[in-house]
Design a protein around this motif. Structure first.
Motif, PDB file in Angstrom:
ATOM      1  N   SER A 118       0.829  -1.207   0.000  1.00 52.16           N
ATOM      2  CA  SER A 118       0.000   0.000   0.000  1.00 52.16           C
ATOM      3  C   SER A 118       0.869   1.266   0.000  1.00 52.16           C
ATOM      4  N   VAL A 119       2.087   1.175   0.548  1.00 57.02           N
ATOM      5  CA  VAL A 119       2.985   2.343   0.527  1.00 57.02           C
ATOM      6  C   VAL A 119       3.352   2.647  -0.932  1.00 57.02           C
ATOM      7  N   VAL A 120       3.641   1.589  -1.684  1.00 52.79           N
ATOM      8  CA  VAL A 120       3.970   1.743  -3.101  1.00 52.79           C
ATOM      9  C   VAL A 120       2.765   2.311  -3.870  1.00 52.79           C
ATOM     10  N   MET A 121       1.584   1.793  -3.523  1.00 45.67           N
ATOM     11  CA  MET A 121       0.357   2.228  -4.224  1.00 45.67           C
ATOM     12  C   MET A 121       0.114   3.727  -4.019  1.00 45.67           C
ATOM     13  N   THR A 122       0.208   4.173  -2.770  1.00 49.56           N
ATOM     14  CA  THR A 122      -0.081   5.597  -2.540  1.00 49.56           C
ATOM     15  C   THR A 122       1.040   6.471  -3.112  1.00 49.56           C
ATOM     16  N   ALA A 123       2.301   5.996  -3.038  1.00 48.93           N
ATOM     17  CA  ALA A 123       3.410   6.807  -3.577  1.00 48.93           C
ATOM     18  C   ALA A 123       3.211   7.015  -5.087  1.00 48.93           C
ATOM     19  N   ALA A 124       2.889   5.942  -5.803  1.00 50.91           N
ATOM     20  CA  ALA A 124       2.698   6.063  -7.261  1.00 50.91           C
ATOM     21  C   ALA A 124       1.487   6.961  -7.555  1.00 50.91           C
ATOM     22  N   THR A 125       0.433   6.840  -6.752  1.00 51.66           N
ATOM     23  CA  THR A 125      -0.771   7.648  -6.983  1.00 51.66           C
ATOM     24  C   THR A 125      -0.481   9.132  -6.742  1.00 51.66           C
ATOM     25  N   GLU A 126       0.258   9.422  -5.666  1.00 55.53           N
ATOM     26  CA  GLU A 126       0.623  10.832  -5.381  1.00 55.53           C
ATOM     27  C   GLU A 126       1.399  11.410  -6.567  1.00 55.53           C
ATOM     28  N   GLU A 127       2.294  10.616  -7.140  1.00 57.97           N
ATOM     29  CA  GLU A 127       3.074  11.124  -8.283  1.00 57.97           C
ATOM     30  C   GLU A 127       2.176  11.378  -9.483  1.00 57.97           C
ATOM     31  N   HIS A 128       1.215  10.497  -9.667  1.00 55.96           N
ATOM     32  CA  HIS A 128       0.279  10.694 -10.781  1.00 55.96           C
ATOM     33  C   HIS A 128      -0.531  11.973 -10.553  1.00 55.96           C
ATOM     34  N   LEU A 129      -0.924  12.184  -9.299  1.00 54.56           N
ATOM     35  CA  LEU A 129      -1.674  13.409  -8.951  1.00 54.56           C
ATOM     36  C   LEU A 129      -0.864  14.647  -9.314  1.00 54.56           C
ATOM     37  N   PHE A 408      -4.761  -7.564  -3.222  1.00 52.32           N
ATOM     38  CA  PHE A 408      -3.917  -6.505  -3.786  1.00 52.32           C
ATOM     39  C   PHE A 408      -4.809  -5.538  -4.575  1.00 52.32           C
ATOM     40  N   ALA A 409      -5.695  -6.090  -5.393  1.00 46.51           N
ATOM     41  CA  ALA A 409      -6.544  -5.260  -6.263  1.00 46.51           C
ATOM     42  C   ALA A 409      -7.517  -4.399  -5.447  1.00 46.51           C
ATOM     43  N   TRP A 410      -8.143  -4.996  -4.426  1.00 48.41           N
ATOM     44  CA  TRP A 410      -9.083  -4.214  -3.589  1.00 48.41           C
ATOM     45  C   TRP A 410      -8.347  -3.054  -2.932  1.00 48.41           C
ATOM     46  N   THR A 411      -7.187  -3.372  -2.331  1.00 53.25           N
ATOM     47  CA  THR A 411      -6.433  -2.340  -1.615  1.00 53.25           C
ATOM     48  C   THR A 411      -6.033  -1.234  -2.578  1.00 53.25           C
ATOM     49  N   GLU A 412      -5.557  -1.649  -3.743  1.00 55.53           N
ATOM     50  CA  GLU A 412      -5.106  -0.673  -4.730  1.00 55.53           C
ATOM     51  C   GLU A 412      -6.254   0.232  -5.176  1.00 55.53           C
ATOM     52  N   ALA A 413      -7.384  -0.379  -5.523  1.00 59.21           N
ATOM     53  CA  ALA A 413      -8.504   0.414  -6.051  1.00 59.21           C
ATOM     54  C   ALA A 413      -9.016   1.389  -4.993  1.00 59.21           C
ATOM     55  N   VAL A 414      -9.149   0.917  -3.744  1.00 60.28           N
ATOM     56  CA  VAL A 414      -9.668   1.797  -2.689  1.00 60.28           C
ATOM     57  C   VAL A 414      -8.681   2.939  -2.435  1.00 60.28           C
ATOM     58  N   LEU A 415      -7.391   2.616  -2.350  1.00 56.68           N
ATOM     59  CA  LEU A 415      -6.414   3.672  -2.047  1.00 56.68           C
ATOM     60  C   LEU A 415      -6.282   4.673  -3.197  1.00 56.68           C
ATOM     61  N   VAL A 416      -6.314   4.188  -4.434  1.00 53.68           N
ATOM     62  CA  VAL A 416      -6.199   5.121  -5.571  1.00 53.68           C
ATOM     63  C   VAL A 416      -7.395   6.077  -5.567  1.00 53.68           C
ATOM     64  N   LEU A 417      -8.608   5.536  -5.428  1.00 51.86           N
ATOM     65  CA  LEU A 417      -9.796   6.411  -5.452  1.00 51.86           C
ATOM     66  C   LEU A 417      -9.780   7.374  -4.265  1.00 51.86           C
ATOM     67  N   ALA A 418      -9.460   6.848  -3.080  1.00 49.88           N
ATOM     68  CA  ALA A 418      -9.501   7.700  -1.878  1.00 49.88           C
ATOM     69  C   ALA A 418      -8.396   8.761  -1.907  1.00 49.88           C
ATOM     70  N   THR A 419      -7.299   8.490  -2.620  1.00 51.10           N
ATOM     71  CA  THR A 419      -6.217   9.476  -2.713  1.00 51.10           C
ATOM     72  C   THR A 419      -6.541  10.541  -3.766  1.00 51.10           C
ATOM     73  N   MET A 420      -7.151  10.123  -4.864  1.00 51.52           N
ATOM     74  CA  MET A 420      -7.351  11.069  -5.976  1.00 51.52           C
ATOM     75  C   MET A 420      -8.664  11.837  -5.890  1.00 51.52           C
ATOM     76  N   ALA A 421      -9.735  11.151  -5.438  1.00 52.13           N
ATOM     77  CA  ALA A 421     -11.064  11.775  -5.508  1.00 52.13           C
ATOM     78  C   ALA A 421     -11.187  13.078  -4.709  1.00 52.13           C
ATOM     79  N   PRO A 422     -10.484  13.238  -3.563  1.00 51.74           N
ATOM     80  CA  PRO A 422     -10.619  14.534  -2.865  1.00 51.74           C
ATOM     81  C   PRO A 422     -10.098  15.703  -3.694  1.00 51.74           C
ATOM     82  N   HIS A 423      -9.231  15.437  -4.676  1.00 50.02           N
ATOM     83  CA  HIS A 423      -8.631  16.527  -5.462  1.00 50.02           C
ATOM     84  C   HIS A 423      -9.295  16.712  -6.823  1.00 50.02           C
TER      85      HIS A 423
END
Ligand code: HEM
Length: 456
Positions: A118-129, A408-423
């Motif tokens: 999940s650390v990798v997932m949020t780090a990559a998502t933040e960079e995409h943001l 892996f997929a559930w965690t990734e999908a939830v974290l990506v949406l929860a990281t990006m959707a507020p912005h």
């Protein structure tokens, strides 16, 4: 065979050349399978292809096919053809060798590893943001955006390193290899693919390119003297894994890495693409998701997952309406009985998630996007909450061949949406119609045109 076993084939739709031609169009089969479930509520016999083909349309028979009779069936020809590019990995491997391989791969996807991933997932998502920051008001193809993000995530998780400047190369080769796979799935496809036609030559060149990149990354992981980024390195784990004193040979590590790279990014990319589209068309639901994330008071991480039940509901509802794996295919290798019908060796049996997930016999208001159906009365997420029978919900398959990357997929999908959707609140082009491209996975036809709007 029981005394009551019927010898003939179950009924099915009449043989009509126009209907058969329509089935070759990529947007038709999921809808046709859903219609057939109304007319043939348990099993239908389909008249296309060289041999007998059946569609199971009842949850009991889905379980029968994937779980109870799983030893009598193997992966079907469409999936097996992928082996030409993927090699002999978990997804395509025959049952007799599957169990031992699965025991080797399972630990890399154990729940205890998810916090690291999940650390990798949020780090990559933040960079995409960050990359989106300067793109306000821009029109993007959300399919491409999400494929780039999920490829980045799975690449980092698999190889313990960022794909970096190789990402573009891998992305392009992956696209060509996937379109080649689609062609291989057509009747006679695996033979056609060997013809010296430019499109096929490009596909094989892409497969070779992908192979070279994967081998280089595996070599780098093997020689690495330092710790991998965030301690995440599935391929490294596979190289070290032992079952009964046996290690995976190098070629098998390559085949698993290739399989995980493909299976681990394309499906999740589609899930997220459809999620953005459904959130765009349902602003109240998007607002509720944002409120749930805002209540955390900080950027979401692994420890917050239990506090995001509505976001889980959104992901479940997307998986229900637009399941990235929309149909599963099996080939009968030992005569089986389904619903009293004898299904001979060599038959193909299909079970469609798209059809079962939208079946009004098992779901209330099946075409509505209602994430709250997945919440229990006390507000927790549960995949039993809608009250559907077992076998009516199988986005990740079932039985021994169930997806190894499900958590892996559930965690990734939830974290990506929860990281990006507020912005961001991307908006689907008003003129875009929900047209499907149902091939290996269920994608929006021609991509998904969306405009990047900031969330209010
Ligand atoms: C939304 C995301 C995903 C969906 C909908 C999905 C769906 C599926 C389904 C339906 C199967 C079973 C196929 C069959 O029975 O014929 C499967 C198998 C598999 N998936 Fe996934 N998957 C997803 C994500 C992932 C991820 C993230 C990974 C790895 C990182 C992965 C790796 C695999 C592998 C290796 C198999 C073969 C398992 C075996 O036979 O032991 N998948 N997936």
């Amino acid at each position: 065979m029981t005394a009551s076993t019927r010898q003939a084939r179950p009924p099915g739709p009449p043989l009509r050349p126009t209907a058969m031609l329509q089935m070759l169009r990529r947007d038709t089969p999921p809808w046709r399978f859903a219609e057939m479930a109304h007319t043939f509520p348990r099993i239908a016999s389909l008249r296309f292809g060289a041999g007998p083909v059946y569609l199971v349309t009842h949850p009991d028979l889905v379980r029968e096919l994937l779980v109870v009779q799983s030893k009598s069936v193997e992966k079907g020809p469409a999936l097996k053809s992928a082996g030409l590019v993927l090699g002999d990995g978990l997804l395509t491997m025959p049952n007799d060798r599957h169990r031992a391989r699965r025991r080797l791969v399972n630990p890399a996807f154990h729940h205890s590893r998810l916090a690291d991933y999940s650390v990798v997932m949020t780090a990559a998502t933040e960079e995409h943001l960050k990359r989106w920051t300067s793109r306000e008001g821009e029109r993007v193809d959300m399919s491409e955006e999400m494929a780039a993000l999920t490829l980045d995530i799975v690449g980092r998780a698999l190889f313990g390193a960022e794909l970096g400047d190789r990402a573009g190369e891998v992305y392009a080769d992956m696209g060509l290899a996937m379109s080649g796979w689609e062609k291989m799935m057509l009747p006679g496809g695996t033979h056609l693919m060997k013809l010296p036609i430019p499109a096929f030559k490009r596909m094989w060149a892409a497969a070779d390119g992908l192979d070279a990149v994967v081998r280089r990354l595996i070599d780098a992981a093997a020689k690495r003297k330092t710790e991998p980024v965030h301690g995440v390195d599935v391929v490294g784990d596979l190289m070290d894994a032992e079952v009964d004193g046996e290690r995976l040979p190098a070629e098998a590590v390559r085949d698993e890495a290739m399989t995980l790279l493909l299976a681990g990014h394309e499906t999740t990319a589609n899930l997220l693409t459809w999620a953005w589209h459904l959130l765009s068309r349902n602003p109240d639901i998007a607002a509720r998701l944002r409120r749930e994330v805002a209540a955390l008071g900080h950027a979401p991480s692994y420890d917050d997952l239990l506090s995001l039940p509505f976001t889980y509901g959104v992901v479940a509802e997307v998986l229900r309406l637009f399941p990235p794996a929309w149909v599963l295919e099996r080939e009968v290798t030992e005569e089986v009985e389904l619903d009293g019908w004898t299904i001979p060796v060599g038959s193909i049996v299909l079970a469609s998630q798209f059809a079962l997930h939208r079946d009004p016999r098992f779901w209330e208001e099946p075409t509505e996007f209602r994430p709250q159906r997945w919440l229990t009365p006390d507000g927790a997420f549960s995949d039993d909450a809608p009250g559907q029978p077992r076998g009516a919900w199988f986005p990740f398959g079932a039985g021994t061949r169930q997806c190894v990357g499900e958590s892996f997929a559930w965690t990734e999908a939830v974290l990506v949406l929860a990281t990006m959707a507020p912005h961001w609140a991307p908006v689907t082009d008003p003129s875009w119609r929900e047209r499907l491209h149902a091939a290996v996975t269920l994608r929006p036809h021609g991509g998904l045109p969306m405009t990047l709007h900031p969330a209010r």
